[in-house]
Motif scaffolding. Structure first.
Motif, PDB file in Angstrom:
ATOM      1  N   SER A  51       0.905  -1.148   0.024  1.00  0.00           N
ATOM      2  CA  SER A  51      -0.140   0.024  -0.141  1.00  0.00           C
ATOM      3  C   SER A  51       0.906   1.354  -0.197  1.00  0.00           C
ATOM      4  CB  SER A  51      -0.616  -0.079   1.376  1.00  0.00           C
ATOM      5  OG  SER A  51      -1.457   1.372   1.651  1.00  0.00           O
ATOM      6  N   LEU A  52       0.424   2.071  -0.859  1.00  0.00           N
ATOM      7  CA  LEU A  52       1.187   3.454  -0.649  1.00  0.00           C
ATOM      8  C   LEU A  52       1.532   4.082   0.523  1.00  0.00           C
ATOM      9  CD1 LEU A  52       0.240   4.882  -4.138  1.00  0.00           C
ATOM     10  CD2 LEU A  52       2.627   4.329  -3.663  1.00  0.00           C
ATOM     11  N   VAL A  53       0.287   4.125   1.145  1.00  0.00           N
ATOM     12  CA  VAL A  53       0.104   4.761   2.384  1.00  0.00           C
ATOM     13  C   VAL A  53       1.293   4.035   3.684  1.00  0.00           C
ATOM     14  CG1 VAL A  53      -1.213   5.336   4.680  1.00  0.00           C
ATOM     15  CG2 VAL A  53      -1.906   5.757   2.278  1.00  0.00           C
ATOM     16  N   GLU A  54       1.054   2.796   3.475  1.00  0.00           N
ATOM     17  CA  GLU A  54       2.063   1.972   4.346  1.00  0.00           C
ATOM     18  C   GLU A  54       3.667   2.074   3.717  1.00  0.00           C
ATOM     19  OE1 GLU A  54       1.298   0.282   7.140  1.00  0.00           O
ATOM     20  OE2 GLU A  54      -0.857   1.190   6.738  1.00  0.00           O
ATOM     21  N   ASP A  55       3.617   2.174   2.613  1.00  0.00           N
ATOM     22  CA  ASP A  55       5.002   2.549   2.002  1.00  0.00           C
ATOM     23  C   ASP A  55       5.668   3.858   2.589  1.00  0.00           C
ATOM     24  OD1 ASP A  55       4.808   0.235   0.698  1.00  0.00           O
ATOM     25  OD2 ASP A  55       5.069   0.933  -1.162  1.00  0.00           O
ATOM     26  N   ALA A  56       4.888   4.860   2.689  1.00  0.00           N
ATOM     27  CA  ALA A  56       5.169   6.022   2.851  1.00  0.00           C
ATOM     28  C   ALA A  56       5.587   6.074   4.398  1.00  0.00           C
ATOM     29  CB  ALA A  56       4.062   6.973   2.707  1.00  0.00           C
ATOM     30  N   ARG A  57       4.768   5.332   5.405  1.00  0.00           N
ATOM     31  CA  ARG A  57       5.044   5.163   6.799  1.00  0.00           C
ATOM     32  C   ARG A  57       6.457   4.707   6.936  1.00  0.00           C
ATOM     33  NH1 ARG A  57      -0.526   3.721   7.786  1.00  0.00           N
ATOM     34  NH2 ARG A  57      -1.822   5.349   8.476  1.00  0.00           N
ATOM     35  N   LYS A  58       7.159   3.832   6.154  1.00  0.00           N
ATOM     36  CA  LYS A  58       8.314   3.109   6.198  1.00  0.00           C
ATOM     37  C   LYS A  58       9.475   4.092   5.826  1.00  0.00           C
ATOM     38  CE  LYS A  58       6.116  -1.347   5.338  1.00  0.00           C
ATOM     39  NZ  LYS A  58       6.056  -2.500   4.177  1.00  0.00           N
ATOM     40  N   LEU A  59       9.250   5.029   4.830  1.00  0.00           N
ATOM     41  CA  LEU A  59      10.161   5.794   4.659  1.00  0.00           C
ATOM     42  C   LEU A  59      10.752   6.799   5.487  1.00  0.00           C
ATOM     43  CD1 LEU A  59       9.174   6.060   0.973  1.00  0.00           C
ATOM     44  CD2 LEU A  59      10.918   4.763   1.687  1.00  0.00           C
ATOM     45  N   PRO A  60      11.770   7.423   5.672  1.00  0.00           N
ATOM     46  CA  PRO A  60      12.505   8.322   6.410  1.00  0.00           C
ATOM     47  C   PRO A  60      11.525   9.949   6.040  1.00  0.00           C
ATOM     48  CG  PRO A  60      14.299   7.168   5.526  1.00  0.00           C
ATOM     49  CD  PRO A  60      13.119   6.499   4.891  1.00  0.00           C
ATOM     50  N   LEU A  61      11.474  10.704   6.752  1.00  0.00           N
ATOM     51  CA  LEU A  61      10.663  11.719   6.213  1.00  0.00           C
ATOM     52  C   LEU A  61      10.995  12.600   4.816  1.00  0.00           C
ATOM     53  CD1 LEU A  61       9.817  13.342   9.857  1.00  0.00           C
ATOM     54  CD2 LEU A  61       8.306  12.076   8.293  1.00  0.00           C
ATOM     55  N   TRP A  62      12.505  12.597   4.874  1.00  0.00           N
ATOM     56  CA  TRP A  62      12.766  13.258   3.746  1.00  0.00           C
ATOM     57  C   TRP A  62      12.776  12.795   2.480  1.00  0.00           C
ATOM     58  CZ3 TRP A  62      16.721  11.880   0.515  1.00  0.00           C
ATOM     59  CH2 TRP A  62      17.566  10.732   0.811  1.00  0.00           C
ATOM     60  N   ILE A  63      12.787  11.390   2.706  1.00  0.00           N
ATOM     61  CA  ILE A  63      12.344  10.735   1.268  1.00  0.00           C
ATOM     62  C   ILE A  63      10.923  10.364   0.970  1.00  0.00           C
ATOM     63  CG2 ILE A  63      12.504   8.171   0.141  1.00  0.00           C
ATOM     64  CD1 ILE A  63      15.291   7.454   1.929  1.00  0.00           C
ATOM     65  N   ARG A  64      10.080  10.600   2.115  1.00  0.00           N
ATOM     66  CA  ARG A  64       8.695  10.553   1.986  1.00  0.00           C
ATOM     67  C   ARG A  64       8.462  11.875   1.342  1.00  0.00           C
ATOM     68  NH1 ARG A  64       5.124  10.602   7.391  1.00  0.00           N
ATOM     69  NH2 ARG A  64       6.342   8.598   7.557  1.00  0.00           N
ATOM     70  N   ALA A  65       8.981  12.860   1.534  1.00  0.00           N
ATOM     71  CA  ALA A  65       9.077  14.181   0.856  1.00  0.00           C
ATOM     72  C   ALA A  65       9.399  14.227  -0.644  1.00  0.00           C
ATOM     73  CB  ALA A  65       9.167  15.428   1.653  1.00  0.00           C
ATOM     74  N   LEU A  66      10.684  13.331  -0.751  1.00  0.00           N
ATOM     75  CA  LEU A  66      11.114  13.617  -2.241  1.00  0.00           C
ATOM     76  C   LEU A  66      10.598  12.783  -3.016  1.00  0.00           C
ATOM     77  CD1 LEU A  66      13.577  14.631  -3.650  1.00  0.00           C
ATOM     78  CD2 LEU A  66      15.000  12.916  -3.040  1.00  0.00           C
ATOM     79  N   VAL A  67       9.973  11.755  -3.014  1.00  0.00           N
ATOM     80  CA  VAL A  67       9.495  10.538  -3.847  1.00  0.00           C
ATOM     81  C   VAL A  67       8.446  11.354  -4.714  1.00  0.00           C
ATOM     82  CG1 VAL A  67       8.356   8.528  -3.954  1.00  0.00           C
ATOM     83  CG2 VAL A  67      10.424   8.621  -2.630  1.00  0.00           C
ATOM     84  N   PRO A  68       7.303  11.928  -4.257  1.00  0.00           N
ATOM     85  CA  PRO A  68       6.348  12.482  -5.169  1.00  0.00           C
ATOM     86  C   PRO A  68       6.881  13.657  -5.921  1.00  0.00           C
ATOM     87  CG  PRO A  68       5.476  12.285  -2.679  1.00  0.00           C
ATOM     88  CD  PRO A  68       6.752  11.908  -2.845  1.00  0.00           C
ATOM     89  N   ALA A  69       7.864  14.489  -5.528  1.00  0.00           N
ATOM     90  CA  ALA A  69       8.527  15.547  -6.310  1.00  0.00           C
ATOM     91  C   ALA A  69       9.265  14.951  -7.504  1.00  0.00           C
ATOM     92  CB  ALA A  69       9.461  16.179  -5.434  1.00  0.00           C
ATOM     93  N   MET A  70      10.078  13.584  -7.113  1.00  0.00           N
ATOM     94  CA  MET A  70      10.681  12.972  -8.428  1.00  0.00           C
ATOM     95  C   MET A  70       9.689  12.454  -9.283  1.00  0.00           C
ATOM     96  SD  MET A  70      13.480  10.841  -5.920  1.00  0.00           S
ATOM     97  CE  MET A  70      13.978   9.819  -7.420  1.00  0.00           C
ATOM     98  N   GLY A  71       8.698  11.678  -8.708  1.00  0.00           N
ATOM     99  CA  GLY A  71       7.681  11.037  -9.627  1.00  0.00           C
ATOM    100  C   GLY A  71       7.094  12.246 -10.348  1.00  0.00           C
TER     101      GLY A  71
END
Length: 427
Positions: A51-71
């Motif tokens: 689940s995208l939500v569960e994946d987001a919870r597993k990621l460090p905060l800075w990566i969580r913020a970066l991934v949507p921007a990269m995509g």
């Protein structure tokens, strides 16, 4: 020997039914392939495929913020580069094609937009995967309509079968798929199209039931029956009024934000900024990642803190506006369902000790349908779709009343429904 009449020959009718069956088969296969592509890109970006939500919870905060921007940047680059490959030809939307009786969709723009949508969706953009999936279904049906030996007047029915089977598959709602096509794609009940539409919806839904997910889209706990009382109907009426205003607010926010993002010419920058907004919001509420399905399921499971629900509602609304208005290719149905579910749940909490014969979960179901009716301006489709998705047919009268009120309020103001097509955003 067959004879021609105003209803067409028996042979032509048989061909049309066969085409509807083939559309259902093609759609089921396309659903599996599209899901696999999303999971592959999701793994590349996050090293997870759940689940995208569960994946987001597993990621460090800075990566969580970066991934949507990269995509978002990659999705925008695909649109920018793809513009040259498409020769600047406009994208032909399946709703417009259906209403105009056309069958040929723009193959190149469909391919570019589909590829772009994969990166937006897999990176957590606050949009639904449903819109692109229905577009693919319609595109496959459009090719079949061009190749299948049926009279030109009946080819559009094959395209509409693709739309119907797409809705039926992604929402596990075959009846809503038929109503969507008749209410929105056609704008009226077309006699010759009804039987093929039903066949296409049944074919796809049966295949999905047998091979993928043999259950309604949302599984609810056992909830008490909501009696048809004056108190219960009054609550549904209030939910409808609040939902109508909330739907208008959502449409207006998207309209304002779209105008602002429209000043940025480079789509890569535009979608990147939208991704940054989603990423920053996800640092507070990871539930904003994705279409909102997981979060809606949690709301419908009940037992949530009203503060969590309120934060989720505000964050998801802002994230959806950012993703949609920046031009990310994807649907808004499921994010809208999230807005409706959370607002309805909060309304149920606000009722407090008022005995409704139900609870916050029932209010959430009613809110889902009412906000969807307000945003799409398709109340019949909203009623049928939410009841099918949740299986809560015992609240049919309450849902109907809320949707009617929400629709009436939504149409009283001069705010357009979302770009003419409620299932997919157009940048």
């Amino acid at each position: 020997m067959t004879s021609n009449n105003e209803n067409g020959s028996v042979t032509d009718i048989a061909k049309l039914w066969l085409a509807a069956l083939i559309v259902g088969l093609l759609r089921a296969g396309a659903l599996v392939v599209y899901h696999a592509a999303i999971h592959a890109i999701q793994w590349l970006l996050t090293q997870h495929t759940g689940s995208l939500v569960e994946d987001a919870r597993k990621l460090p905060l800075w990566i969580r913020a970066l991934v949507p921007a990269m995509g978002g940047v990659v999705a925008g680059l695909i649109l920018d580069v793809g513009r040259g490959w498409t020769g600047g030809k406009p994208h032909i939307d399946y709703i417009d094609a259906a209403r105009e009786g056309a069958t040929a969709l723009n193959d190149r723009t469909t391919a570019v937009r589909t590829l772009s949508s994969l990166f937006s969706i897999a990176s957590g953009a606050s949009i639904g995967r449903e819109g692109p999936m229905v577009q693919i279904s319609a595109w496959l049906a459009s090719w079949l309509a061009r190749l299948f030996p049926v009279p030109a007047a009946e080819r559009n029915a094959i395209l509409i079968c693709g739309i119907t089977s797409g809705i039926a598959a992604v929402y596990h709602a075959p009846i809503a798929g038929v109503v969507f096509a008749l209410e929105l794609a056609l704008g009226f009940f077309s006699r010759h199209a009804i039987a093929p539409l039903i066949l296409a919806a049944v074919t796809t839904s049966a295949l999905i039931f047998w091979t993928v997910e043999p259950s309604p889209l949302y599984i609810l706990p056992v909830v008490p029956r909501m009696p048809v009382t004056g108190q219960g109907l009054a609550a549904a009426l209030c939910v409808g009024a609040v939902s109508g205003l909330l739907g208008l607010f959502q449409l207006k926010m998207i309209e304002w934000a779209h105008a602002g993002f429209g000043r940025i010419r480079r789509r890569a920058l535009r979608l990147g900024l939208g991704g940054i907004a989603v990423g920053l919001l996800s640092m507070v509420a990871p539930e904003v990642w994705g279409n909102g399905y997981t979060a809606v399921s949690n709301v419908l499971a009940g037992g949530l803190s009203w503060k969590w629900v309120a934060i989720g509602l505000c964050a998801k609304l802002l994230a959806t506006v950012a993703s949609t208005s920046s031009g990310a290719i994807g649907g808004i149905f499921t994010p809208t369902l999230f807005v409706g579910a959370t607002s309805g749940y909060l309304f149920g909490v606000a009722l407090g000790g008022v005995h409704m014969g139900g609870d916050q979960v029932i209010m959430a179901v009613i809110g889902m349908a009412a906000v969807l009716a307000a945003v799409t301006r398709a109340p019949l489709m909203a009623i049928v779709m939410v009841l099918e998705m949740t299986g809560q047919f015992q609240v049919t009268l309450h849902v109907m009343l809320a949707c009617g009120v929400a629709y009436a309020i939504s149409t009283r103001f001069r705010i357009k429904a979302l770009y003419g097509n409620p299932i997919e955003h157009h940048s």
